[in-house]
Enzyme design. Structure first.
Site, PDB file in Angstrom:
ATOM      1  N   ASP A  78       0.914  -1.293  -0.057  1.00 22.78           N
ATOM      2  CA  ASP A  78       0.244  -0.054  -0.179  1.00 22.78           C
ATOM      3  C   ASP A  78       0.727   1.222   0.034  1.00 22.78           C
ATOM      4  O   ASP A  78       1.897   1.363   0.798  1.00 22.78           O
ATOM      5  CB  ASP A  78      -0.983   0.032   1.297  1.00 22.78           C
ATOM      6  CG  ASP A  78      -1.983   1.108   1.153  1.00 22.78           C
ATOM      7  OD1 ASP A  78      -2.916   0.735   0.663  1.00 22.78           O
ATOM      8  OD2 ASP A  78      -1.734   2.318   1.727  1.00 22.78           O
ATOM      9  N   ASN A  86      -2.602  13.259  -3.124  1.00 26.78           N
ATOM     10  CA  ASN A  86      -3.632  13.616  -3.965  1.00 26.78           C
ATOM     11  C   ASN A  86      -4.240  15.150  -3.431  1.00 26.78           C
ATOM     12  O   ASN A  86      -4.315  16.101  -4.230  1.00 26.78           O
ATOM     13  CB  ASN A  86      -4.836  12.964  -3.872  1.00 26.78           C
ATOM     14  CG  ASN A  86      -4.454  11.692  -5.147  1.00 26.78           C
ATOM     15  OD1 ASN A  86      -3.726  11.679  -5.861  1.00 26.78           O
ATOM     16  ND2 ASN A  86      -5.054  10.543  -4.921  1.00 26.78           N
ATOM     17  N   HIS A  91      -4.386  15.039  -8.491  1.00 30.90           N
ATOM     18  CA  HIS A  91      -4.419  13.708  -9.109  1.00 30.90           C
ATOM     19  C   HIS A  91      -3.419  13.296  -9.927  1.00 30.90           C
ATOM     20  O   HIS A  91      -3.060  12.173 -10.020  1.00 30.90           O
ATOM     21  CB  HIS A  91      -5.956  13.404  -9.387  1.00 30.90           C
ATOM     22  CG  HIS A  91      -6.827  13.497  -8.304  1.00 30.90           C
ATOM     23  ND1 HIS A  91      -7.016  12.178  -7.582  1.00 30.90           N
ATOM     24  CD2 HIS A  91      -7.617  14.382  -7.810  1.00 30.90           C
ATOM     25  CE1 HIS A  91      -7.947  12.567  -6.665  1.00 30.90           C
ATOM     26  NE2 HIS A  91      -8.403  13.782  -6.614  1.00 30.90           N
ATOM     27  N   ASP A  95      -1.171  10.016  -9.796  1.00 35.87           N
ATOM     28  CA  ASP A  95      -0.921   9.220 -10.926  1.00 35.87           C
ATOM     29  C   ASP A  95       0.463   8.771 -11.109  1.00 35.87           C
ATOM     30  O   ASP A  95       0.699   7.667 -11.525  1.00 35.87           O
ATOM     31  CB  ASP A  95      -1.770   9.424 -12.181  1.00 35.87           C
ATOM     32  CG  ASP A  95      -3.250   9.742 -12.092  1.00 35.87           C
ATOM     33  OD1 ASP A  95      -3.651   8.910 -11.158  1.00 35.87           O
ATOM     34  OD2 ASP A  95      -3.821  10.163 -13.118  1.00 35.87           O
ATOM     35  N   GLU A 121      -4.938   2.373  -4.421  1.00 36.98           N
ATOM     36  CA  GLU A 121      -3.253   2.547  -4.076  1.00 36.98           C
ATOM     37  C   GLU A 121      -2.849   1.059  -3.523  1.00 36.98           C
ATOM     38  O   GLU A 121      -1.850   1.116  -2.919  1.00 36.98           O
ATOM     39  CB  GLU A 121      -2.863   3.693  -3.192  1.00 36.98           C
ATOM     40  CG  GLU A 121      -3.235   3.626  -1.712  1.00 36.98           C
ATOM     41  CD  GLU A 121      -4.777   4.308  -1.636  1.00 36.98           C
ATOM     42  OE1 GLU A 121      -5.196   4.440  -0.614  1.00 36.98           O
ATOM     43  OE2 GLU A 121      -5.435   4.211  -2.679  1.00 36.98           O
TER      44      GLU A 121
END
Length: 205
Positions: A78, A86, A91, A95, A121
């Site tokens: 994770d 974010n 975002h 990404d 994630e």
């Protein structure tokens, strides 16, 4: 050689029965079909296996390991504080983090290892022919590699990120994928609750 579609037609010519063959090159059609199949199995952002295809491959690998009494380990991973990435950087930066993570997995892990994005994630890796101690070494190496990555963003200093990893291993009392995933997930929770950027295993491993 090339993939082809062949149409055969029987006909009479001057009293003789002959076959007419029409051969059509279908290379482009096959390539499109293969690309569509590939896309159906992959996560659009990272290029890793999507959850459904990962589970399919993992089920097959677990069955093989049980049949031949082979070692097999699972890693649940994770990205730490991903929501904060974010919220703080947008975002697009998030990404980029996930893409860099996927690249590091490809660079660090073996070709036989099965990698999948199983959540936003959250990622899983199945390690064939790998016992728990070897899996812990792999996990630590990947964790260190991830911690060294710098992600360039539009404004400010390069972004760094870390991951937490939980590890479990196949044994006689846990010979199915669901149990393996559950134990790796519990180990991941332990890594998270211990301060993140850590690797953890279950007490019984």
């Amino acid at each position: 050689t090339f993939p082809a579609e062949v149409l055969l037609n029987s006909m009479m010519i001057h009293g003789r029965n002959v076959l007419q063959a029409v051969v059509r090159d279908i290379t482009e059609r096959k390539q499109l079909q293969q690309e569509l199949e590939r896309q159906a199995h992959l996560d659009y952002l990272t290029g890793l296996h999507n959850r459904g295809y990962f589970m399919h491959l993992a089920e097959t690998e677990v069955a093989r390991a049980v049949r031949y009494s082979s070692h097999l380990s699972m890693m649940m991973m994770d990205v730490d504080n991903f929501k904060q990435v974010n919220d703080t950087h947008g975002h697009k930066a998030g990404d980029l983090v996930l893409k860099k993570f996927a690249e590091a997995c490809h660079d660090t892990l073996r070709e036989v290892d099965i990698i999948g994005r199983v959540g936003g994630e959250e990622f899983a890796v199945l390690l064939p022919e790998t016992d728990i101690d070897e899996a812990m070494e792999v996990a630590q190496r990947l964790r260190q590699e991830i911690a060294s990555i710098k992600v360039g963003i539009d404004h400010g200093l390069p972004l760094r990120f870390t991951i937490s990893i939980g590890v479990s291993s196949l044994s006689p009392n846990r010979e199915n994928l669901a149990v393996l995933l559950s134990l790796a997930d519990k180990a991941l929770y332990l890594a998270k609750s211990s301060g993140k950027n850590r690797v953890a295993r279950n007490a019984e491993d």
